[in-house]
Write an enzyme that holds these catalytic residues in place. Structure first.
Site, PDB file in Angstrom:
ATOM      1  N   ASP A 130       0.835  -1.185   0.000  1.00 21.32           N
ATOM      2  CA  ASP A 130       0.000   0.000   0.000  1.00 21.32           C
ATOM      3  C   ASP A 130       0.880   1.249   0.000  1.00 21.32           C
ATOM      4  O   ASP A 130       1.724   1.421   0.882  1.00 21.32           O
ATOM      5  CB  ASP A 130      -0.927  -0.010   1.225  1.00 21.32           C
ATOM      6  CG  ASP A 130      -2.149   0.869   1.002  1.00 21.32           C
ATOM      7  OD1 ASP A 130      -2.428   1.219  -0.154  1.00 21.32           O
ATOM      8  OD2 ASP A 130      -2.820   1.197   1.990  1.00 21.32           O
ATOM      9  N   HIS A 137      -3.677  13.908   1.059  1.00 19.57           N
ATOM     10  CA  HIS A 137      -3.842  12.996   2.192  1.00 19.57           C
ATOM     11  C   HIS A 137      -2.636  13.079   3.134  1.00 19.57           C
ATOM     12  O   HIS A 137      -2.785  13.151   4.358  1.00 19.57           O
ATOM     13  CB  HIS A 137      -4.026  11.571   1.671  1.00 19.57           C
ATOM     14  CG  HIS A 137      -4.115  10.527   2.742  1.00 19.57           C
ATOM     15  ND1 HIS A 137      -5.122  10.499   3.684  1.00 19.57           N
ATOM     16  CD2 HIS A 137      -3.311   9.466   3.034  1.00 19.57           C
ATOM     17  CE1 HIS A 137      -4.937   9.458   4.500  1.00 19.57           C
ATOM     18  NE2 HIS A 137      -3.846   8.831   4.134  1.00 19.57           N
ATOM     19  N   ARG A 146       0.756  15.975  13.555  1.00 19.55           N
ATOM     20  CA  ARG A 146       2.009  16.641  13.936  1.00 19.55           C
ATOM     21  C   ARG A 146       1.929  18.158  13.856  1.00 19.55           C
ATOM     22  O   ARG A 146       2.904  18.844  14.139  1.00 19.55           O
ATOM     23  CB  ARG A 146       3.157  16.138  13.054  1.00 19.55           C
ATOM     24  CG  ARG A 146       3.571  14.687  13.307  1.00 19.55           C
ATOM     25  CD  ARG A 146       4.756  14.265  12.442  1.00 19.55           C
ATOM     26  NE  ARG A 146       4.455  14.350  11.020  1.00 19.55           N
ATOM     27  CZ  ARG A 146       3.846  13.395  10.303  1.00 19.55           C
ATOM     28  NH1 ARG A 146       3.498  12.268  10.908  1.00 19.55           N
ATOM     29  NH2 ARG A 146       3.603  13.541   9.024  1.00 19.55           N
ATOM     30  N   GLU A 203     -10.928   3.959   3.874  1.00 19.07           N
ATOM     31  CA  GLU A 203      -9.977   4.722   3.065  1.00 19.07           C
ATOM     32  C   GLU A 203     -10.304   4.491   1.602  1.00 19.07           C
ATOM     33  O   GLU A 203     -10.291   3.353   1.125  1.00 19.07           O
ATOM     34  CB  GLU A 203      -8.524   4.317   3.364  1.00 19.07           C
ATOM     35  CG  GLU A 203      -8.010   4.881   4.674  1.00 19.07           C
ATOM     36  CD  GLU A 203      -6.482   4.757   4.825  1.00 19.07           C
ATOM     37  OE1 GLU A 203      -5.880   3.903   4.142  1.00 19.07           O
ATOM     38  OE2 GLU A 203      -5.912   5.509   5.634  1.00 19.07           O
ATOM     39  N   GLU A 205      -9.397   4.146  -1.909  1.00 22.22           N
ATOM     40  CA  GLU A 205      -8.169   3.871  -2.647  1.00 22.22           C
ATOM     41  C   GLU A 205      -8.504   3.190  -3.964  1.00 22.22           C
ATOM     42  O   GLU A 205      -9.620   2.722  -4.181  1.00 22.22           O
ATOM     43  CB  GLU A 205      -7.235   2.941  -1.844  1.00 22.22           C
ATOM     44  CG  GLU A 205      -6.813   3.481  -0.496  1.00 22.22           C
ATOM     45  CD  GLU A 205      -5.553   2.809   0.048  1.00 22.22           C
ATOM     46  OE1 GLU A 205      -4.802   2.182  -0.733  1.00 22.22           O
ATOM     47  OE2 GLU A 205      -5.323   2.918   1.260  1.00 22.22           O
ATOM     48  N   ASP A 237      -9.387   0.440   2.136  1.00 20.47           N
ATOM     49  CA  ASP A 237      -8.376  -0.014   3.094  1.00 20.47           C
ATOM     50  C   ASP A 237      -8.854   0.373   4.492  1.00 20.47           C
ATOM     51  O   ASP A 237      -8.368   1.324   5.097  1.00 20.47           O
ATOM     52  CB  ASP A 237      -7.044   0.663   2.756  1.00 20.47           C
ATOM     53  CG  ASP A 237      -5.917   0.200   3.661  1.00 20.47           C
ATOM     54  OD1 ASP A 237      -5.950  -0.972   4.085  1.00 20.47           O
ATOM     55  OD2 ASP A 237      -5.009   1.005   3.939  1.00 20.47           O
ATOM     56  N   ARG A 241      -8.214   3.708  13.493  1.00 21.82           N
ATOM     57  CA  ARG A 241      -7.270   4.810  13.753  1.00 21.82           C
ATOM     58  C   ARG A 241      -6.678   4.766  15.151  1.00 21.82           C
ATOM     59  O   ARG A 241      -5.538   5.194  15.364  1.00 21.82           O
ATOM     60  CB  ARG A 241      -7.976   6.152  13.538  1.00 21.82           C
ATOM     61  CG  ARG A 241      -8.527   6.359  12.151  1.00 21.82           C
ATOM     62  CD  ARG A 241      -7.443   6.304  11.096  1.00 21.82           C
ATOM     63  NE  ARG A 241      -7.983   6.567   9.761  1.00 21.82           N
ATOM     64  CZ  ARG A 241      -7.280   6.383   8.648  1.00 21.82           C
ATOM     65  NH1 ARG A 241      -6.030   5.919   8.701  1.00 21.82           N
ATOM     66  NH2 ARG A 241      -7.809   6.638   7.481  1.00 21.82           N
ATOM     67  N   GLN A 244      -4.079   1.940  15.107  1.00 27.19           N
ATOM     68  CA  GLN A 244      -2.960   2.387  14.273  1.00 27.19           C
ATOM     69  C   GLN A 244      -2.079   3.413  14.986  1.00 27.19           C
ATOM     70  O   GLN A 244      -0.847   3.320  14.968  1.00 27.19           O
ATOM     71  CB  GLN A 244      -3.537   2.983  12.990  1.00 27.19           C
ATOM     72  CG  GLN A 244      -2.506   3.366  11.937  1.00 27.19           C
ATOM     73  CD  GLN A 244      -3.154   4.055  10.718  1.00 27.19           C
ATOM     74  OE1 GLN A 244      -4.373   4.039  10.557  1.00 27.19           O
ATOM     75  NE2 GLN A 244      -2.337   4.650   9.882  1.00 27.19           N
ATOM     76  N   LYS A 257      -4.781  -2.132  10.289  1.00 25.41           N
ATOM     77  CA  LYS A 257      -5.161  -2.309   8.886  1.00 25.41           C
ATOM     78  C   LYS A 257      -5.494  -3.762   8.536  1.00 25.41           C
ATOM     79  O   LYS A 257      -6.276  -4.010   7.610  1.00 25.41           O
ATOM     80  CB  LYS A 257      -3.985  -1.899   7.982  1.00 25.41           C
ATOM     81  CG  LYS A 257      -3.485  -0.483   8.171  1.00 25.41           C
ATOM     82  CD  LYS A 257      -4.326   0.509   7.395  1.00 25.41           C
ATOM     83  CE  LYS A 257      -3.674   1.873   7.333  1.00 25.41           C
ATOM     84  NZ  LYS A 257      -4.442   2.797   6.483  1.00 25.41           N
ATOM     85  N   THR A 261      -9.468  -5.688   4.070  1.00 29.30           N
ATOM     86  CA  THR A 261      -9.290  -4.746   2.967  1.00 29.30           C
ATOM     87  C   THR A 261     -10.219  -5.230   1.865  1.00 29.30           C
ATOM     88  O   THR A 261     -10.173  -6.405   1.502  1.00 29.30           O
ATOM     89  CB  THR A 261      -7.826  -4.754   2.474  1.00 29.30           C
ATOM     90  OG1 THR A 261      -6.956  -4.519   3.584  1.00 29.30           O
ATOM     91  CG2 THR A 261      -7.591  -3.709   1.400  1.00 29.30           C
ATOM     92  N   GLU A 368      -9.806  12.499   7.834  1.00 28.40           N
ATOM     93  CA  GLU A 368      -9.689  13.835   7.238  1.00 28.40           C
ATOM     94  C   GLU A 368     -11.027  14.562   7.213  1.00 28.40           C
ATOM     95  O   GLU A 368     -11.105  15.755   7.512  1.00 28.40           O
ATOM     96  CB  GLU A 368      -9.155  13.725   5.803  1.00 28.40           C
ATOM     97  CG  GLU A 368      -7.717  13.248   5.711  1.00 28.40           C
ATOM     98  CD  GLU A 368      -7.324  12.912   4.279  1.00 28.40           C
ATOM     99  OE1 GLU A 368      -7.081  13.826   3.494  1.00 28.40           O
ATOM    100  OE2 GLU A 368      -7.287  11.705   3.942  1.00 28.40           O
TER     101      GLU A 368
END
Lengths: 420, 420
Positions: A130, A137, A146, A203, A205, A237, A241, A244, A257, A261, A368
């Protein structure tokens, strides 16, 4: 005049004769798995066509690649086989070709209503990788975790970052996803949280399906990489959170994850996508020579995510994005993957990473969209920070042609409760 | 009196009748791959024994599990099959059992000198996971990269950290390893380095081979996890430290590892290792209930790494470590791996991570042994910070019993130059 099939295809269908995506299906439960191609509301059984001797070109004439429970053998044969199969199938299905059109018994053996068949994983996936190729993103995640100064890591603009994913838990669209249990971040001095994930996310993808592989130690040149890609699927995916965030330092995502999937059943070939190729975003700094392509291309594929909240009858669109937003191209991903000598094999899957666009409504995941739960989504009366049990996620993807679509169908999955 | 075989076995052999590790071999190039068991300097061909009808217990009588090019089918059958096979083979090979001993034509069909056969990967590996279970390794790496204050990440003592590895590039002992090319950390404002890795390293590991898997969504209880582990192999998780250091934030190791991973050909079963079980280190803090075992066990397996520098005739031992140093047990690793519902399949590989002990001479990789190149190793006149082309790494592992060994043989690989 546009190519047309003798099979009636609605103008908004994803599967006109210009598309012809490949899948694997069982005509009925208990039947044998076999390759098929989607045409309108039907599936063309390629094993029946092969058994009738209709793949009569030089590459496929004596091959058993369509009498297999997966597409891997066909994928490994490469572009000459793919081109020949596409030409043969397109001719067989065309409006003025009598071979299949006028042969009632063959039609009965070879054409199945799509809503009656069971779709299966089309490939045996040796390895699943992946990537993390959407700049939007990367920027959003970096800002959330961060802060807004330097949200994107220094290496990001130099190489298409990726991690190895879990192949065993890749499932076909329509499979329920069991909410994972695991450890979440401790708060203060308390021990870590343990239980069903509290931050379950999707997610948006897509993923490239590898055709011919490369030998261990023999990198693939970026300008030849397209010959190693058979086509694309939609992918969700699913991500926990909280799991993770607690586990990923220093070795990356793992249990956050690997619980599931989902991929869509139909692999749309690069040949079918060719009319929708477009320039990839300009890259600055210019990448190293092994990542510099003669022509850097993306595809214009509109992507949508809908949530059907538990208990509601209707779904709401929460994301509208596009494949063309990806910063790193599929061919750059593949060249990077092999530059160290790593070998790819037919059927390997290369995910793009979450495909977020520049606008807030094009963000490809709830992390997001809700800014890590700070701004809940409003869905037809109910709200969501993350997914609840019973919620269903439906991803669709489609290229709009002149009078026709080349579409991917849907990639869906419903959350069911964690085991007690 | 100790069990003894009619086949002469040297007292320092790794493969007495107490061991009976499983592998897959070809008697000669071009021959068919088949399962075998090591006994002294010989390989017992299990397909020949099966074809002779000598697996006559209730589980194996009508099975074709030994007439396969891999051990996966046998692994999936679980402990009842493994116990029956071990009992049958141990009886057949024992000193006072005439069935094989006195049957010249069967002996000729079923016993091959080990130095004449070609060993192959014994398993088809669906997924390969690599853990990070040595506290000494975690501490040393943390100190090297982040300094001596809090070198071990906060999550490390709460869960066995791991990442998904690359299955396609796992090779059998004796396969040359091609030096990978890739990007390394830029210095100052310069662009990243690109070229053959300048910091090629080995990692002393072992790996568990999974037997019966678990269904997606159904975690394995830590106290039942041992029934899902068939046995162990030696593993060298070759690592390019410069590639790894530049790429691994935020998604973990990728191309710094995926160019090659070597395993030893013989899988030593947990049954053979049972006499060498020992208490695992005390864990503080006490792990969450899903990781708390009734009995927390390791195995006392002495491990050695030798380097045979290019151009030299002799190798030098650079590491003496032991499997028993691991903080997280195999069963905890497996329970953690599945707690989110992730499914394991027969033949999956679970690496332990680098097995470093507490003393400097027990460090399991050059990164630690040379402290990231700051303290070169002296090897019989030449020095090494990292591996040079032509260097060979030989890992051995052995349990010392009362008058016999249960050993793993060797896991070796030689570095050859990067492609131009």
């Amino acid at each position: 005049m546009a190519l047309k099939s003798f099979i009636q295809v609605h103008s908004d269908s994803h599967f006109p004769i210009q598309n012809l995506p490949y899948g694997v299906f069982k005509p009925q439960p208990g039947g044998e798995a076999r390759p098929g191609v989607a045409i309108g509301d039907f599936v063309l059984d390629l094993s029946a066509i092969a058994n009738a001797g209709l793949f009569d070109g030089p590459v496929l004439k004596n091959s058993d690649c369509f009498v297999q429970p997966s597409l891997n053998k066909f994928l490994g044969m490469g572009r000459p086989a793919w081109k020949e199969a596409r030409a043969t199938i397109q001719k067989l299905l065309s409006f003025d070709e009598p071979t299949l059109r006028d042969n009632g018994s063959l039609r009965e053996k070879a054409l199945f209503p799509m809503n009656k068949v069971q779709m299966l994983l089309p490939i045996v996936i040796g390895d699943y990788t992946d990537f993390f190729s959407s700049m939007h993103h990367a920027k959003n995640c970096g800002t959330i975790f961060r802060g807004p100064e330097n949200p994107i890591p220094a290496n990001w603009f130099h190489l298409p970052i990726a991690y190895h994913g879990r192949a065993s838990s890749i499932v076909i669209s329509g499979t329920d996803i069991i909410r994972p249990r695991g450890q979440g971040h401790p708060t203060g001095n308390s021990p870590p949280y343990f239980g069903p994930s509290l931050k379950l996310d999707f997610e948006l993808e897509m993923a490239a399906v590898i055709g011919p592989g490369n030998e261990l130690g023999k990198p693939v040149d970026v300008n030849e990489a397209a010959d190693h890609i058979f086509g694309l699927v939609l992918m969700n995916d699913w991500s926990a959170r909280d799991i993770q965030a607690w586990e990923y330092v220093p070795l990356g995502p793992f249990l956050g994850k690997s619980f599931g999937t989902t991929i869509s059943p139909w692999i749309v070939t690069l040949d079918a996508l060719e009319p929708f190729a477009c320039d990839a975003p300009k890259q600055e700094p210019i990448p190293l020579p092994y990542l510099t392509e003669k022509k850097s291309r993306n595809y214009d594929i509109s992507l949508e995510v809908e949530i059907k909240p538990t208990g509601q009858e209707h779904s709401s669109v929460v994301t509208r994005s596009n494949f063309k937003h990806l910063y790193w191209t599929l061919t750059q991903q593949l060249a990077h993957h092999t530059i160290n000598g790593c070998n790819l094999r037919p059927g390997d899957l290369l995910g793009t990473g979450t495909i977020s666009g520049p606008e807030p409504e094009s963000h490809g995941c709830l992390l997001e969209l809700t800014w890590n739960g700070q701004r809940p989504l409003s869905l037809n009366g109910s709200t969501r920070k993350f997914l609840e049990d019973g919620d269903e996620i439906i991803i669709t993807g489609c290229c709009k042609g002149n009078g026709y679509n080349v579409g991917f169908g849907t990639c869906s999955g419903k959350i069911v409760p964690a085991p007690l």
